[in-house]
Design an enzyme around this catalytic site. Structure first.
Site, mmCIF file in Angstrom:
data_model
loop_
_atom_site.group_PDB
_atom_site.id
_atom_site.type_symbol
_atom_site.label_atom_id
_atom_site.label_comp_id
_atom_site.label_asym_id
_atom_site.label_seq_id
_atom_site.Cartn_x
_atom_site.Cartn_y
_atom_site.Cartn_z
ATOM 1 N NE ARG A 83 56.099 5.054 9.494
ATOM 2 C CZ ARG A 83 54.859 4.858 9.963
ATOM 3 N NH1 ARG A 83 54.430 5.523 11.000
ATOM 4 N NH2 ARG A 83 54.078 3.980 9.392
ATOM 5 C CG HIS A 125 49.892 5.496 6.869
ATOM 6 N ND1 HIS A 125 50.913 5.730 7.765
ATOM 7 C CD2 HIS A 125 48.760 5.577 7.603
ATOM 8 C CE1 HIS A 125 50.414 5.966 8.975
ATOM 9 N NE2 HIS A 125 49.104 5.879 8.904
ATOM 10 C CD GLU A 174 48.889 1.660 13.327
ATOM 11 O OE1 GLU A 174 47.681 1.844 13.081
ATOM 12 O OE2 GLU A 174 49.471 2.225 14.272
ATOM 13 C CG ASN A 187 53.019 2.665 14.432
ATOM 14 O OD1 ASN A 187 54.230 2.871 14.326
ATOM 15 N ND2 ASN A 187 52.164 2.873 13.457
ATOM 16 C CE1 TYR A 244 49.620 7.183 18.683
ATOM 17 C CE2 TYR A 244 49.694 5.154 17.422
ATOM 18 C CZ TYR A 244 49.909 6.514 17.511
ATOM 19 O OH TYR A 244 50.424 7.208 16.447
ATOM 20 C CD GLU A 287 51.819 5.939 13.366
ATOM 21 O OE1 GLU A 287 50.819 5.967 14.122
ATOM 22 O OE2 GLU A 287 51.760 5.669 12.164
HETATM 23 C C1 FCB Z 1 47.756 5.159 14.059
HETATM 24 C C2 FCB Z 1 47.845 5.523 12.584
HETATM 25 C C3 FCB Z 1 48.125 6.973 12.333
HETATM 26 C C4 FCB Z 1 47.376 7.880 13.297
HETATM 27 C C5 FCB Z 1 47.571 7.430 14.719
HETATM 28 C C6 FCB Z 1 46.903 8.300 15.739
HETATM 29 O O1 FCB Z 1 47.014 3.994 14.215
HETATM 30 O O2 FCB Z 1 48.858 4.766 11.984
HETATM 31 O O3 FCB Z 1 47.828 7.250 10.989
HETATM 32 O O4 FCB Z 1 46.071 7.946 12.933
HETATM 33 O O5 FCB Z 1 47.119 6.117 14.865
#
Ligand code: FCB
Length: 437
Positions: A79, A123, A168, A290, A292, A352
């Site tokens: 990607r 992006h 995002e 995505n 985290y 992600e």
């Molecule tokens: C996400 C973004 C990516 C990167 C990661 C750590 O929010 O999409 O570009 O910065 O965080």
């Protein structure tokens, strides 16, 4: 020594993710126009140490080496994102041939290695000329995006069948337009809301353009977070629900259900025109997520201009960024989406997931992180969620937006003096898991 990963379903796609401004460099080459990130990073005080993406990983020139790294890793997909200002230097008008040539070469090189190309069309590197006309606060930006998409798919669509429209949109709205910590650096707080609608409209229009050109898999990538109320009292619980609406439902509901959460529909008012929600909810083939970390939210203090307050999560290990590591949050997120959207939830890709660590090559922290999150995805599949793939953020250390080069997310270490690449222990671990060697 970690246990072998669980068995993922046949066809499950493993990949790596990157983004144009974070890795390409070559910002003045082959006719590329300036993006909002060039402007922002060259404005004093906006990024750590004044870092910019001028050179970044120099992927624009070194992509063959990077694709070789992907090939040796054994991933099935890559990607990456396409820089709109390479395709249309001022965001509209005739496409720049040399800019498109770069992505043409990239796609061919991926296909030669048997790697599925999965481009993201936006992006965050909006052409500066469009920002000068209002950026995503302007409705016209959605139509410009649809035109840009048509140019890209006309050139690459014979070989690229899977596409991501936006990355995002919530983060772009919040950091870029509400808080001003990312380009274009606006500080509009709640007045940034139209940015959500115009991005979603752009997504819907682009989805139609991609379909018309024969794309077989179209998705949007949303950043989603499980929202934890800071306490049990009504103020915290309400604030958490409001935050959930802003962060998650504002972007998932219109795409999957064709409606906005009630109070946000009210706040958007006549920004939303007749027919927009039909466009935005053009059926998707998949949803990119995505993930985290979860977000803890409490009631705002009396003088806050916002209806929620973000609180630190304690009691978990943290990444170099300070983000809490909560793998179970990914399982909860996925099963939660299935509960909320039922059959309206298309197959999901984790587009992600990853962590920043110290610069070194021995990154056991990242191995443990990826191992735990892959198990969390597997748990969600076992619980009935149709997850089709998982992409590590990121292949390379890169320009981490406002944090410049200080946060290293790569399976591959990059020396930003001489730009040499060195695979980390996590790269070798993942290769062993994927290829058995
Ligand atoms: C996400 C973004 C990516 C990167 C990661 C750590 O929010 O999409 O570009 O910065 O965080």
């Amino acid at each position: 020594m970690v246990d072998p990963l669980p068995q993922f379903p046949d066809g499950f796609l493993f990949g790596c993710s990157t983004a144009s401004y974070q890795i390409e460099g070559a910002v003045h080459e082959d006719g590329r126009g300036p993006s909002i990130w060039d402007t922002f990073s060259h404005t004093g005080g906006k990024t750590l140490n004044g870092d910019t993406g001028d050179v970044a990983c120099d992927h624009y020139h070194r992509y063959p080496e990077d694709i070789a790294l992907l090939g040796d890793l054994g991933v099935g997909a890559y990607r990456f994102s396409i820089a709109w200002p390479r395709v249309q230097p001022t965001g509209s008008g005739r496409p720049d041939k040399a800019g498109l040539d770069f992505y043409d070469r990239l796609v061919d090189a991926l296909l030669e290695r048997g790697i599925v190309p999965l481009p993201t069309l936006f992006h965050w590197d909006l052409p500066q000329a469009l920002e000068d006309k209002g950026g995503w606060l302007a409705r016209d930006t959605a139509s410009y995006f649809a035109d840009y998409t048509s140019h890209v798919v006309t050139r690459l669509g014979d070989r690229v069948r899977r596409w991501i429209t936006l990355n995002e949109p919530v983060v772009h709205m919040a950091q870029g337009y509400a808080y001003g910590t990312h380009a274009p650096g606006r500080t509009l707080l709640l007045d940034a809301l139209p940015v959500a609608h115009h991005q979603l409209l752009a997504h819907g229009l682009a989805t139609r353009a991609l379909r018309a050109a024969g794309a077989t898999e179209v998705m949007i990538t949303n950043n989603c977070t499980p929202v934890w109320p800071a306490g049990e009292d009504a103020g915290d619980v309400t604030a958490a629900a409001v935050y959930d609406a802003f962060h998650n439902r504002l972007f998932n509901d219109p795409v999957l259900l064709g409606s906005y959460p009630d109070f946000l529909a009210g706040a958007l008012g006549d920004v939303v025109r007749d027919g927009d929600l039909e466009t935005i909810s053009t059926p998707l083939d998949a949803l990119g997520i995505n993930y985290y970390n979860p977000t803890q939210v409490g009631a705002p203090s009396g003088d806050s201009p916002l209806p929620f307050e973000l609180r630190e999560i304690e009691g978990y290990p943290t990444t170099s960024f300070g983000w809490p590591v909560v793998p179970a949050g990914l399982t909860d997120l996925l099963t939660g989406l299935r509960e909320i959207y039922g059959d309206a939830l298309p197959p999901v890709y984790i587009t992600e997931n990853g962590c920043s660590t110290e610069a070194g090559i021995q990154d056991q922290f990242r191995i443990d992180y990826l191992d735990a999150h892959l198990r969390a995805v597997h748990d969600a599949i076992t619980a009935g969620v149709d997850v089709r793939g998982y992409f590590v953020w990121s292949l390379l250390d890169n320009f981490e937006w406002a944090e410049g080069y200080s946060q290293r997310f790569g399976l591959v270490h990059v020396d930003f003096q001489d730009l040499s690449r060195t695979p980390r222990a996590s790269y070798h671990w993942l290769r062993a898991a994927l290829t058995g060697s």
